[in-house]
Design an enzyme around this catalytic site. Structure first.
Site, short mmCIF file in Angstrom:
data_model
loop_
_atom_site.label_atom_id
_atom_site.label_comp_id
_atom_site.label_asym_id
_atom_site.label_seq_id
_atom_site.Cartn_x
_atom_site.Cartn_y
_atom_site.Cartn_z
N HIS A 505 4.18 1.44 -6.16
CA HIS A 505 4.98 2.16 -5.17
C HIS A 505 4.17 3.25 -4.48
O HIS A 505 4.10 3.29 -3.24
CB HIS A 505 6.21 2.78 -5.85
N GLU A 506 3.57 4.12 -5.25
CA GLU A 506 2.83 5.23 -4.66
C GLU A 506 1.62 4.75 -3.86
O GLU A 506 1.25 5.35 -2.85
CB GLU A 506 2.41 6.23 -5.74
N HIS A 509 2.55 4.11 -0.34
CA HIS A 509 2.44 5.30 0.50
C HIS A 509 0.98 5.53 0.90
O HIS A 509 0.68 5.89 2.04
CB HIS A 509 2.93 6.53 -0.26
N HIS A 512 -0.09 3.38 3.68
CA HIS A 512 0.49 3.86 4.93
C HIS A 512 -0.39 4.95 5.53
O HIS A 512 -0.60 5.01 6.75
CB HIS A 512 1.90 4.40 4.65
#
Length: 720
Positions: A505-506, A509, A512
């Site tokens: 998940h992290e 980020h 991104h």
């Protein structure tokens, strides 16, 4: 979670955990240490690769003079723009603002992250002193009438300026930012707004510091090893080391994480100890003493409501949501209420299945919150013939990172990673990787801070030390922070499946941020609405269970043997297991966030816990065995982070996520062409266009809700 770092002209205008030295009238005081500029690493851009911060040179005492000088420079730059005798142009006004404040950005990004990830008493004191001063600085800029008039003039002529799409959108966003910051208020109301912003900055800092200190003070001390039955020898050794560090040799200490549920509740066979841990967890911030957050919450809620009304909105939630993709309180309330009833219904079914196990064992008690994780594992084992403990030997941290997270990024995007041990870090456990694009060219630096510490906030987050910008010529330096319990010396770091998912998940980020390809700093990386920012990170979670990826990293830490196919099949078969609990605890926190922030000033209660209980009851999520993921008094997202009235963002984003996962599956899954499409249409564009238009560019249509319902086990068929 994306950790928003203060960018002066960013839409969110985050004020907490940041600093600057201007007095209440924004007159900068020049401290004596400015004469020693050569000794302060913030006075010039870093000379390290990618302008990575020189952590080995940065000391606590550098921040005060660095903020003072950064503020002085920035105010001078901004005032020069506002006072320019030239007619406003896009270049001399908007681009000039984008170029301003570079030193402030440099100082603030390091300070903000260290306060969260590696704080100490000195940094906490600096934060408490300077947060309201930074709020005053922000107001001095955003409430500058001359500056706003220049932006307003350009905005009114925006269609005739010949701007490209990104530049036009930048002008529109600046105009919105100024208005939302109060640029159109009367002088008297501007003064009221400044006072509110300064006090909210103080309170937000205090709330966050209280949460961290209260968690440390609430750690559970255990007298005997026998009470820890169910934990592994390595976990018991780590608890003994934690006790020894507190001067409690011969005892054991169980540290608390920031969520209501605590990791060891699923393993400890001693119900009385589980109860102690649960009671300690839920009492945080509301048990009296110097770290009690109840009064802080009430003051913050009232001030936020007063500020919203001053700006022309009925509530803080209405103000916040206007600038998100949800746009309105009505839309968010509708989504949460749609999900609440089926989520609680599923949770009750899950509790009933656990109660059958308790009764069969002649336990003689009703399943309570402290029992949920423990009996969830028993039901899981009963239904699927496996429990979570069987997985951990296959989830060794380095293998998950290198052969899972990085492997998936290579397959999808062609990225490669080289560890850099020559670059300085602020903690010896940190790791630094240089990231190379598919063509072999350097792309970014990626910093990994994986282990929990007593001076590190709970949860997991991503932040940027350097944001990409073609205007500034910057390439990104991004970091992931996770709170994995550090094992005893010499022991491997074996992860839970939740921790594996968090790593993916992290890193979503991080991608991104790393893939950002925009002209202006205002739009770099994750500077998108909060209810959109969690979307790319949640999409990246899908690769944690993608068979090709899972088989590549899930190997026994001792033998190297791949995870058995039968066990792998069970992992995949249980993906909807316990979704009633997970959805309900999340919704309960989201609904609390909304109830607090939809209040008017006159509606603010006097009793935090009574209001919380009533809010959960009114929303239909007051199911005692499933408390909110965060109770009000330690709800950092809402009261010290940038997710106030925005915690719903995870489930809002998940509608986009579920639909996007279907797209990947329909198009062949883990393929370069799919990753390149996702990157080019969405990840690389940051906040340079309307968020939902970016989704439509990627998906080809608006999202639909059916994949979300199916993903959460809330579709009609699952309710029969």
């Amino acid at each position: 979670m994306r950790q928003t770092i203060f960018l002066l002209f960013a839409a969110s205008l985050t004020l907490a955990a940041t600093a600057a030295f201007a007095d209440d009238n924004t007159t900068v005081r020049k401290p004596p240490m400015l004469t020693n500029a050569a000794r302060n690493p913030f006075f010039a851009p870093s000379t390290l690769p990618y302008h990575m911060p020189p952590f080995d040179q940065i000391k606590d005492e550098h921040f005060t003079p660095a903020f003072a000088e950064a503020m002085r420079q920035h105010l001078a730059e901004v005032q020069a723009i506002a006072d320019s005798p030239e007619a406003p142009t896009f270049a001399n006004t908007v681009v000039a603002m984008e170029l301003s404040g570079q030193m402030l950005d440099r100082v603030n990004k390091v300070f903000s992250n260290l306060v969260n990830a590696n704080t100490d008493d000195t940094l906490d004191a600096i934060q408490s002193e300077v947060s309201p001063k930074l709020a005053a600085h922000t107001d001095a800029v955003m409430l500058n009438d001359k500056l706003f008039k220049r932006v307003q003039s350009l905005y009114e002529r925006r269609d005739s300026l010949g701007l490209d799409a990104e530049s036009k959108y930048l002008l529109e966003r600046y105009h919105t930012d100024f208005i939302r910051a109060g640029a159109q208020l009367s002088d008297a109301d501007k003064q009221k707004l400044k006072a509110i912003n300064a006090e909210l900055a103080r309170l937000s800092s205090r709330f966050g510091q209280n949460v961290l200190k209260e968690a440390d003070a609430s750690a559970v001390v255990v007298d005997s090893k026998a009470e820890l039955a169910g934990l592994s020898e390595a976990e018991i050794a780590a608890a003994a080391d934690a006790a020894k560090a507190r001067g409690l040799t011969g005892k054991y200490v169980i540290a608390l994480v920031n969520t209501t549920g605590q990791p060891f509740e699923g393993q400890l066979t001693n119900r009385a100890l589980r109860q102690r841990i649960h009671d300690a967890s839920v009492a945080r911030g509301s048990r009296g003493g110097e770290f009690d957050n109840r009064d802080v919450v009430l003051k913050m809620v009232k001030l936020r409501a007063e500020r919203a009304q001053l700006l022309g909105y009925p509530s803080h939630a209405a103000y916040q949501l206007e600038d998100e993709t949800a746009h309105s309180v009505t839309a968010v309330n509708k989504l949460l209420s749609q999900l609440a009833a089926p989520a609680v219904a599923n949770a009750r079914k899950e509790a009933a299945a656990m109660q059958e196990v308790v009764d069969a064992e002649k336990g003689g008690f009703q399943v309570a919150a402290q029992d949920w994780d423990f009996y969830t594992e028993k039901v899981r084992k009963q239904r699927y013939d496996f429990d979570e403990s069987q997985l951990r030997p296959y989830f060794e941290l380095d293998s998950v990172m290198q052969n899972g997270v990085f492997y998936a990024a290579n397959k999808l995007y062609g990225l490669t990673f080289k560890e850099r041990k020559d670059l300085p870090v602020y903690n010896p456990d940190m790791r630094v990787f240089e990231v190379f694009d598919a063509d072999g060219k350097p792309l970014a630096l990626f910093l990994y801070d994986l282990y929990a510490r007593s001076n590190k906030q709970g949860g997991a987050w991503m932040n940027e030390y350097v944001s990409q910008s073609a205007l500034l010529g910057n390439r990104p330096v991004v970091a992931n922070h996770i709170n994995i319990p550090k094992p005893a010396a010499g022991e491997p770091t074996l992860l839970t499946f939740d921790e594996v998912t968090t790593m993916f998940h992290e890193f979503g980020h991080a991608l991104h941020g790393m893939f950002s390809k925009v002209q202006y700093p205002r739009f770099a990386g994750t500077t998108v609405p909060n209810d959109f920012v969690e979307y790319p990170s949640q999409v990246n979670e899908m690769w944690a269970v993608w068979p090709e990826v899972l088989k590549n990293y899930a190997k026994h830490y001792k033998t190297g043997a791949p995870i058995p196919q039968a066990l792998l099949d069970k992992v995949l078969a249980t993906r909807k297991f316990n979704q009633g609990f997970m959805t309900t605890e999340y919704l309960a926190a989201s609904l609390l966030d909304q109830r607090w922030h939809q209040l008017t000033p006159a509606q603010v209660p006097t009793d935090v816990l009574a209001f919380e209980a009533d809010a959960l009851h009114q929303a239909g999520v007051d199911f005692a065995p499933v408390p909110p993921r965060y109770r009000t008094t330690y709800f950092s997202h809402a009261f010290s982070g940038d997710y106030s009235a925005g915690y719903y963002a995870y489930i809002w984003s998940e509608e986009l996520v579920a639909d996007s996962i279907d797209w990947f599956k329909e198009n062949g899954g883990l393929l370069r062409k799919n990753g390149d499409w996702f990157r080019s249409t969405l990840l690389s564009r940051g906040g340079s266009a309307d968020a939902m238009s970016l989704f439509r560019d990627f998906r080809g249509r608006d999202p639909v809700i059916e994949p979300l319902l199916e993903r959460r086990g809330l579709d009609a068929a699952s309710q029969k």
